[in-house]
Design a protein around this motif. Structure first.
Motif, PDB file in Angstrom:
ATOM      1  N   ALA A 209       0.904  -1.422   0.243  1.00 29.85           N
ATOM      2  CA  ALA A 209       0.277   0.369  -0.053  1.00 29.85           C
ATOM      3  C   ALA A 209       0.613   1.255   0.187  1.00 29.85           C
ATOM      4  O   ALA A 209       1.183   2.383  -0.734  1.00 29.85           O
ATOM      5  CB  ALA A 209      -0.556  -0.084   1.416  1.00 29.85           C
ATOM      6  N   PHE A 210       2.044   1.452   0.737  1.00 32.13           N
ATOM      7  CA  PHE A 210       2.469   2.161   0.593  1.00 32.13           C
ATOM      8  C   PHE A 210       3.452   2.671  -0.666  1.00 32.13           C
ATOM      9  O   PHE A 210       4.105   4.028  -0.871  1.00 32.13           O
ATOM     10  CB  PHE A 210       3.907   2.240   1.842  1.00 32.13           C
ATOM     11  CG  PHE A 210       4.673   3.492   2.487  1.00 32.13           C
ATOM     12  CD1 PHE A 210       4.014   4.688   2.962  1.00 32.13           C
ATOM     13  CD2 PHE A 210       5.694   3.252   2.491  1.00 32.13           C
ATOM     14  CE1 PHE A 210       4.505   5.884   2.918  1.00 32.13           C
ATOM     15  CE2 PHE A 210       6.424   4.758   2.329  1.00 32.13           C
ATOM     16  CZ  PHE A 210       6.095   5.800   2.756  1.00 32.13           C
ATOM     17  N   LYS A 211       3.852   1.723  -0.944  1.00 32.36           N
ATOM     18  CA  LYS A 211       4.002   1.794  -1.803  1.00 32.36           C
ATOM     19  C   LYS A 211       3.874   2.010  -3.740  1.00 32.36           C
ATOM     20  O   LYS A 211       4.681   2.675  -4.080  1.00 32.36           O
ATOM     21  CB  LYS A 211       4.704   0.451  -2.908  1.00 32.36           C
ATOM     22  CG  LYS A 211       5.958   0.477  -3.971  1.00 32.36           C
ATOM     23  CD  LYS A 211       6.942  -1.470  -4.134  1.00 32.36           C
ATOM     24  CE  LYS A 211       7.548  -0.867  -5.513  1.00 32.36           C
ATOM     25  NZ  LYS A 211       7.996  -2.009  -5.587  1.00 32.36           N
ATOM     26  N   ASN A 212       2.499   1.617  -3.899  1.00 36.37           N
ATOM     27  CA  ASN A 212       1.155   2.126  -4.083  1.00 36.37           C
ATOM     28  C   ASN A 212       1.333   3.558  -3.863  1.00 36.37           C
ATOM     29  O   ASN A 212       1.075   4.357  -5.298  1.00 36.37           O
ATOM     30  CB  ASN A 212      -0.074   1.734  -3.795  1.00 36.37           C
ATOM     31  CG  ASN A 212      -0.109   0.162  -4.465  1.00 36.37           C
ATOM     32  OD1 ASN A 212       1.182  -0.108  -5.127  1.00 36.37           O
ATOM     33  ND2 ASN A 212      -1.434  -0.663  -4.221  1.00 36.37           N
ATOM     34  N   ILE A 213       1.677   4.720  -2.584  1.00 37.56           N
ATOM     35  CA  ILE A 213       1.112   5.607  -2.740  1.00 37.56           C
ATOM     36  C   ILE A 213       1.860   6.636  -2.884  1.00 37.56           C
ATOM     37  O   ILE A 213       2.235   7.291  -3.912  1.00 37.56           O
ATOM     38  CB  ILE A 213       1.363   5.865  -1.226  1.00 37.56           C
ATOM     39  CG1 ILE A 213      -0.693   4.996  -0.580  1.00 37.56           C
ATOM     40  CG2 ILE A 213       1.166   7.582  -1.232  1.00 37.56           C
ATOM     41  CD1 ILE A 213      -0.790   5.158   0.649  1.00 37.56           C
ATOM     42  N   ILE A 214       3.445   5.869  -3.287  1.00 41.23           N
ATOM     43  CA  ILE A 214       4.829   6.482  -3.234  1.00 41.23           C
ATOM     44  C   ILE A 214       4.442   6.055  -5.028  1.00 41.23           C
ATOM     45  O   ILE A 214       5.308   7.368  -5.848  1.00 41.23           O
ATOM     46  CB  ILE A 214       6.249   6.302  -3.096  1.00 41.23           C
ATOM     47  CG1 ILE A 214       5.570   6.248  -1.246  1.00 41.23           C
ATOM     48  CG2 ILE A 214       7.209   6.451  -2.996  1.00 41.23           C
ATOM     49  CD1 ILE A 214       5.544   7.224  -0.879  1.00 41.23           C
ATOM     50  N   GLY A 215       4.444   5.202  -5.500  1.00 41.77           N
ATOM     51  CA  GLY A 215       4.097   4.887  -6.728  1.00 41.77           C
ATOM     52  C   GLY A 215       2.990   5.688  -7.921  1.00 41.77           C
ATOM     53  O   GLY A 215       3.772   6.840  -8.915  1.00 41.77           O
ATOM     54  N   ARG A 216       2.104   6.388  -7.004  1.00 34.01           N
ATOM     55  CA  ARG A 216       1.383   7.181  -8.472  1.00 34.01           C
ATOM     56  C   ARG A 216       1.458   8.939  -7.555  1.00 34.01           C
ATOM     57  O   ARG A 216       0.819   9.373  -8.428  1.00 34.01           O
ATOM     58  CB  ARG A 216      -0.335   6.981  -6.812  1.00 34.01           C
ATOM     59  CG  ARG A 216      -0.910   5.322  -7.978  1.00 34.01           C
ATOM     60  CD  ARG A 216      -2.057   5.567  -7.776  1.00 34.01           C
ATOM     61  NE  ARG A 216      -2.465   5.245  -6.098  1.00 34.01           N
ATOM     62  CZ  ARG A 216      -2.225   4.543  -5.229  1.00 34.01           C
ATOM     63  NH1 ARG A 216      -2.627   3.607  -6.402  1.00 34.01           N
ATOM     64  NH2 ARG A 216      -2.978   4.542  -4.266  1.00 34.01           N
ATOM     65  N   SER A 217       1.664   9.320  -6.141  1.00 32.13           N
ATOM     66  CA  SER A 217       2.361  10.277  -6.036  1.00 32.13           C
ATOM     67  C   SER A 217       3.672  10.845  -7.811  1.00 32.13           C
ATOM     68  O   SER A 217       4.358  10.369  -7.190  1.00 32.13           O
ATOM     69  CB  SER A 217       2.496  10.800  -4.800  1.00 32.13           C
ATOM     70  OG  SER A 217       3.650  10.017  -4.091  1.00 32.13           O
ATOM     71  N   PHE A 218       3.386  12.666  -7.590  1.00 33.76           N
ATOM     72  CA  PHE A 218       4.706  13.167  -7.369  1.00 33.76           C
ATOM     73  C   PHE A 218       5.932  13.145  -6.791  1.00 33.76           C
ATOM     74  O   PHE A 218       4.634  14.357  -6.393  1.00 33.76           O
ATOM     75  CB  PHE A 218       4.585  14.347  -9.411  1.00 33.76           C
ATOM     76  CG  PHE A 218       5.793  15.138  -9.360  1.00 33.76           C
ATOM     77  CD1 PHE A 218       6.169  14.542 -10.383  1.00 33.76           C
ATOM     78  CD2 PHE A 218       6.134  15.940  -8.616  1.00 33.76           C
ATOM     79  CE1 PHE A 218       7.603  15.332 -10.353  1.00 33.76           C
ATOM     80  CE2 PHE A 218       7.091  16.884  -8.885  1.00 33.76           C
ATOM     81  CZ  PHE A 218       8.029  16.265 -10.388  1.00 33.76           C
ATOM     82  N   ILE A 219       6.028  12.306  -6.149  1.00 34.75           N
ATOM     83  CA  ILE A 219       7.166  12.450  -5.171  1.00 34.75           C
ATOM     84  C   ILE A 219       8.821  13.909  -5.635  1.00 34.75           C
ATOM     85  O   ILE A 219       8.523  13.046  -6.080  1.00 34.75           O
ATOM     86  CB  ILE A 219       7.494  11.752  -3.878  1.00 34.75           C
ATOM     87  CG1 ILE A 219       8.393  12.350  -2.938  1.00 34.75           C
ATOM     88  CG2 ILE A 219       8.518  10.756  -4.584  1.00 34.75           C
ATOM     89  CD1 ILE A 219       8.036  11.337  -1.435  1.00 34.75           C
ATOM     90  N   THR A 220       9.058  14.916  -4.645  1.00 32.94           N
ATOM     91  CA  THR A 220      10.136  15.263  -4.824  1.00 32.94           C
ATOM     92  C   THR A 220      11.418  14.691  -4.232  1.00 32.94           C
ATOM     93  O   THR A 220      10.446  14.640  -3.117  1.00 32.94           O
ATOM     94  CB  THR A 220       9.808  16.800  -4.957  1.00 32.94           C
ATOM     95  OG1 THR A 220      10.209  17.063  -3.863  1.00 32.94           O
ATOM     96  CG2 THR A 220       8.708  17.569  -5.891  1.00 32.94           C
ATOM     97  N   ALA A 221      12.563  15.181  -4.882  1.00 29.69           N
ATOM     98  CA  ALA A 221      13.858  14.698  -4.489  1.00 29.69           C
ATOM     99  C   ALA A 221      13.762  15.295  -2.157  1.00 29.69           C
ATOM    100  O   ALA A 221      13.492  14.413  -1.455  1.00 29.69           O
ATOM    101  CB  ALA A 221      14.727  15.010  -4.930  1.00 29.69           C
ATOM    102  N   ARG A 222      13.401  16.456  -2.166  1.00 33.18           N
ATOM    103  CA  ARG A 222      13.325  16.563  -0.762  1.00 33.18           C
ATOM    104  C   ARG A 222      12.099  16.351  -0.291  1.00 33.18           C
ATOM    105  O   ARG A 222      12.194  16.073   0.676  1.00 33.18           O
ATOM    106  CB  ARG A 222      12.628  19.023  -1.722  1.00 33.18           C
ATOM    107  CG  ARG A 222      12.406  19.558  -0.008  1.00 33.18           C
ATOM    108  CD  ARG A 222      13.353  20.822   0.091  1.00 33.18           C
ATOM    109  NE  ARG A 222      14.210  21.539  -0.982  1.00 33.18           N
ATOM    110  CZ  ARG A 222      14.425  22.488  -0.827  1.00 33.18           C
ATOM    111  NH1 ARG A 222      13.064  23.271  -0.604  1.00 33.18           N
ATOM    112  NH2 ARG A 222      15.979  22.861  -1.810  1.00 33.18           N
ATOM    113  N   GLU A 223      11.079  15.738  -0.601  1.00 29.81           N
ATOM    114  CA  GLU A 223      10.177  15.445   0.201  1.00 29.81           C
ATOM    115  C   GLU A 223      10.708  14.157   0.922  1.00 29.81           C
ATOM    116  O   GLU A 223      10.526  14.027   1.400  1.00 29.81           O
ATOM    117  CB  GLU A 223       8.951  14.970  -0.601  1.00 29.81           C
ATOM    118  CG  GLU A 223       8.272  16.533  -0.724  1.00 29.81           C
ATOM    119  CD  GLU A 223       6.973  16.668  -1.729  1.00 29.81           C
ATOM    120  OE1 GLU A 223       6.229  17.841  -1.824  1.00 29.81           O
ATOM    121  OE2 GLU A 223       7.414  15.694  -2.817  1.00 29.81           O
ATOM    122  N   ALA A 224      11.173  13.331  -0.284  1.00 36.29           N
ATOM    123  CA  ALA A 224      11.449  11.545   0.160  1.00 36.29           C
ATOM    124  C   ALA A 224      12.332  11.985   1.247  1.00 36.29           C
ATOM    125  O   ALA A 224      12.948  10.803   2.024  1.00 36.29           O
ATOM    126  CB  ALA A 224      12.509  11.867  -1.286  1.00 36.29           C
TER     127      ALA A 224
END
Length: 241
Positions: A209-224
């Motif tokens: 579930a967590f991987k799906n959320i990260i995969g669907r979102s446009f997460i920036t390097a700073r946010e990561a």
């Protein structure tokens, strides 16, 4: 830039403006979207209000061209595609008033030539005869209780539709997280999940579930990086390493 060449070929035509303030507001909206060619057809007398309301678009008012009639303008300037605007769309009984929405309008215009956008009088808009001169008509959906927009507001929506796919913002900090950065984040979450006494199948489900959320979102390097640091602090509080 290519997008600027396209914008330089756009002519904003205000037919028989009744108030100098609206000329200024229109010029201001044009300035927001890098449009320069303002055409005034039989306008009211320009006054200080036009320059005041134009703000940083005063140069557009200064450089505007005036014509006695729409026909005169179309004879003197070789326009390839004419877009009319209307707040009173029609139907099969008035073909010239069958409108497109702004986003569909952008897909229909001929972007390789000179394009004129016609905006009508504040009180009555464009006449049926003027709309007959247009290749397409565009109208902006608004609530039926007050469907007719101020010219500068309508113009800004149309200009935005033209502009939005031509320009990319160069904003620091919006670089997408790399696969390595995402994997670090997923790894930290996996360590936390394994330490909260979940059954094996639920650990797998939670991580998925967590991987799906990260995969669907446009997460920036700073946010990561921020989230990875947060998860590490949670681990420390939980007594993990």
């Amino acid at each position: 830039m290519e997008y600027q060449t396209f914008l330089d070929n756009i002519y904003v035509v205000f037919v028989e403006a009744e108030t100098p303030g609206n000329i200024g507001f229109l010029a201001r909206a044009m300035k927001n979207f890098a449009l320069q060619n303002l055409i005034l057809i039989n306008p009211c007398k320009l006054a200080n209000e036009a320059y005041f309301q134009a703000s940083h678009g005063r140069d557009i008012v200064n450089n505007s061209l005036k014509f006695d009639s729409l026909g005169e303008f179309l004879e003197e300037v070789p326009i390839d595609f004419v877009v009319g605007t209307t707040g009173m769309p029609g139907g099969s009984y008035r073909l010239s008033r069958i409108p497109l929405k702004p986003e569909k309008m952008v897909q229909s215009i001929n972007s390789k030539g000179k394009i004129a956008f016609l905006f009508g009088r504040e009180g009555n808009g464009l006449s049926n005869e003027e709309l007959e001169l247009c290749d397409i008509t565009v109208s902006i959906p608004a609530h039926p209780s007050y469907p007719v927009m101020n010219i500068s507001h309508a113009a800004a929506i149309i200009f935005y539709e033209l502009f939005k796919n031509l320009y990319e913002f160069d904003v620091e900090g919006l670089e997408e997280a790399s696969l390595v950065e995402k994997n670090y984040l997923l790894g930290e979450m996996d360590k936390i999940v394994k330490n909260v006494d979940l059954p094996p199948h639920k650990i797998k489900t939670a991580n998925r579930a967590f991987k799906n959320i990260i995969g669907r979102s446009f997460i920036t390097a700073r946010e990561a990086h921020t989230l990875t640091g947060l998860l590490r602090r949670i681990k420390i509080k939980m007594g993990q390493r």
